[in-house]
Write a protein that holds these residues in place. Structure first.
Motif, PDB file in Angstrom:
ATOM      1  N   VAL A   1      21.930 -10.643 -10.749  1.00 44.92           N
ATOM      2  CA  VAL A   1      21.090  -9.479 -10.459  1.00 44.92           C
ATOM      3  C   VAL A   1      21.427  -8.909  -9.087  1.00 44.92           C
ATOM      4  O   VAL A   1      21.488  -9.635  -8.101  1.00 44.92           O
ATOM      5  N   ARG A   2      21.621  -7.597  -9.075  1.00 42.24           N
ATOM      6  CA  ARG A   2      21.760  -6.862  -7.816  1.00 42.24           C
ATOM      7  C   ARG A   2      20.577  -5.907  -7.733  1.00 42.24           C
ATOM      8  O   ARG A   2      20.201  -5.307  -8.739  1.00 42.24           O
ATOM      9  N   SER A   3      20.009  -5.769  -6.538  1.00 45.47           N
ATOM     10  CA  SER A   3      18.868  -4.865  -6.402  1.00 45.47           C
ATOM     11  C   SER A   3      18.893  -4.161  -5.052  1.00 45.47           C
ATOM     12  O   SER A   3      19.414  -4.689  -4.073  1.00 45.47           O
ATOM     13  N   THR A   4      18.313  -2.957  -5.042  1.00 46.69           N
ATOM     14  CA  THR A   4      18.229  -2.142  -3.841  1.00 46.69           C
ATOM     15  C   THR A   4      16.816  -1.569  -3.743  1.00 46.69           C
ATOM     16  O   THR A   4      16.327  -0.957  -4.703  1.00 46.69           O
ATOM     17  N   VAL A   5      16.174  -1.750  -2.604  1.00 49.05           N
ATOM     18  CA  VAL A   5      14.838  -1.189  -2.371  1.00 49.05           C
ATOM     19  C   VAL A   5      15.004   0.289  -2.026  1.00 49.05           C
ATOM     20  O   VAL A   5      15.680   0.639  -1.051  1.00 49.05           O
ATOM     21  N   LEU A   6      14.399   1.157  -2.844  1.00 49.90           N
ATOM     22  CA  LEU A   6      14.522   2.602  -2.662  1.00 49.90           C
ATOM     23  C   LEU A   6      13.338   3.219  -1.922  1.00 49.90           C
ATOM     24  O   LEU A   6      13.484   4.265  -1.283  1.00 49.90           O
ATOM     25  N   ALA A   7      12.164   2.597  -2.045  1.00 49.34           N
ATOM     26  CA  ALA A   7      10.959   3.120  -1.388  1.00 49.34           C
ATOM     27  C   ALA A   7      10.000   1.971  -1.123  1.00 49.34           C
ATOM     28  O   ALA A   7       9.973   0.979  -1.863  1.00 49.34           O
ATOM     29  N   GLY A   8       9.205   2.102  -0.062  1.00 51.72           N
ATOM     30  CA  GLY A   8       8.217   1.078   0.267  1.00 51.72           C
ATOM     31  C   GLY A   8       8.872  -0.188   0.767  1.00 51.72           C
ATOM     32  O   GLY A   8       9.946  -0.168   1.367  1.00 51.72           O
ATOM     33  N   SER A   9       8.216  -1.318   0.500  1.00 51.00           N
ATOM     34  CA  SER A   9       8.752  -2.626   0.883  1.00 51.00           C
ATOM     35  C   SER A   9       8.341  -3.634  -0.174  1.00 51.00           C
ATOM     36  O   SER A   9       7.350  -3.454  -0.879  1.00 51.00           O
ATOM     37  N   LEU A  10       9.128  -4.709  -0.248  1.00 51.39           N
ATOM     38  CA  LEU A  10       8.938  -5.709  -1.286  1.00 51.39           C
ATOM     39  C   LEU A  10       9.021  -7.099  -0.672  1.00 51.39           C
ATOM     40  O   LEU A  10      10.021  -7.432  -0.035  1.00 51.39           O
ATOM     41  N   GLU A  11       7.967  -7.891  -0.858  1.00 51.74           N
ATOM     42  CA  GLU A  11       7.993  -9.284  -0.432  1.00 51.74           C
ATOM     43  C   GLU A  11       8.540 -10.119  -1.582  1.00 51.74           C
ATOM     44  O   GLU A  11       8.092  -9.993  -2.714  1.00 51.74           O
ATOM     45  N   VAL A  12       9.518 -10.976  -1.282  1.00 48.78           N
ATOM     46  CA  VAL A  12      10.114 -11.858  -2.284  1.00 48.78           C
ATOM     47  C   VAL A  12       9.822 -13.300  -1.865  1.00 48.78           C
ATOM     48  O   VAL A  12      10.217 -13.722  -0.783  1.00 48.78           O
ATOM     49  N   VAL A  13       9.118 -14.023  -2.739  1.00 56.97           N
ATOM     50  CA  VAL A  13       8.766 -15.417  -2.480  1.00 56.97           C
ATOM     51  C   VAL A  13       9.577 -16.276  -3.443  1.00 56.97           C
ATOM     52  O   VAL A  13       9.461 -16.136  -4.662  1.00 56.97           O
ATOM     53  N   THR A  14      10.433 -17.162  -2.885  1.00 62.20           N
ATOM     54  CA  THR A  14      11.332 -17.986  -3.677  1.00 62.20           C
ATOM     55  C   THR A  14      10.812 -19.417  -3.762  1.00 62.20           C
ATOM     56  O   THR A  14      10.254 -19.942  -2.786  1.00 62.20           O
ATOM     57  N   PHE A  15      11.022 -20.036  -4.936  1.00 61.09           N
ATOM     58  CA  PHE A  15      10.534 -21.391  -5.192  1.00 61.09           C
ATOM     59  C   PHE A  15      11.679 -22.303  -5.628  1.00 61.09           C
ATOM     60  O   PHE A  15      12.610 -21.852  -6.282  1.00 61.09           O
TER      61      PHE A  15
END
Length: 148
Positions: free
Chosen positions: A62-76
């Protein structure tokens, strides 16, 4: 095909929340942008402010790009939180298959472009809060969601 990813009102959005099976607030939606008929699918997701997507495991690259706002990513890993990062506008990420995480929209929410490469057609596994697989999302199942 040309799409303005900053003007998305014309897209066919599928809403995935709320979901009362979980203790955290679910509030996100997705839109299919393209599928090459083989292994690549492009999706746009948007999060409501402070709301999560389902806890999940990637079964493909998976490739991803944040285009607007913000995103919290919590990894386990092994059921334990191991990291939490905030991805701002312009942030690009390349994640291998097997990554287990959940994401939450920032104060303004978030819009994120996802490019997935799935040679076997499997995209993600939706997990319950203990990490048990509830359902597997495939290219085929995504295409069915958007078929009209």
């Amino acid at each position: 095909m040309k799409i303005n990813l900053l003007e998305t009102s014309h897209l066919d959005w599928q809403n995935y929340g709320p979901d009362t099976r979980f203790s955290y607030p679910i509030g996100y939606s997705g839109a299919l942008l393209s599928y090459d008929g083989k292994d690549h699918i492009d999706l746009l997701y948007r999060w409501e402010p402070g709301k999560y997507c389902h806890f999940h495991r990637h079964l493909c690259e998976v490739r991803s790009t944040v285009l607007a706002g913000s995103l919290e990513v919590v990894t386990f890993e092994d059921g334990k939180e191991v990291s939490s990062i905030c991805r701002e506008v312009g942030s690009y990420s390349h994640m291998p298959q097997g990554d287990v995480h959940m994401e939450r929209g920032g104060p303004e929410g978030a819009v994120v472009l996802f490019n997935l490469y799935a040679p076997d057609g499997r995209l993600t596994e939706m997990l319950d809060e203990t990490g048990t697989t509830l359902k597997t999302l495939t290219i085929e199942s995504v295409l069915k969601q958007f078929a009209h």
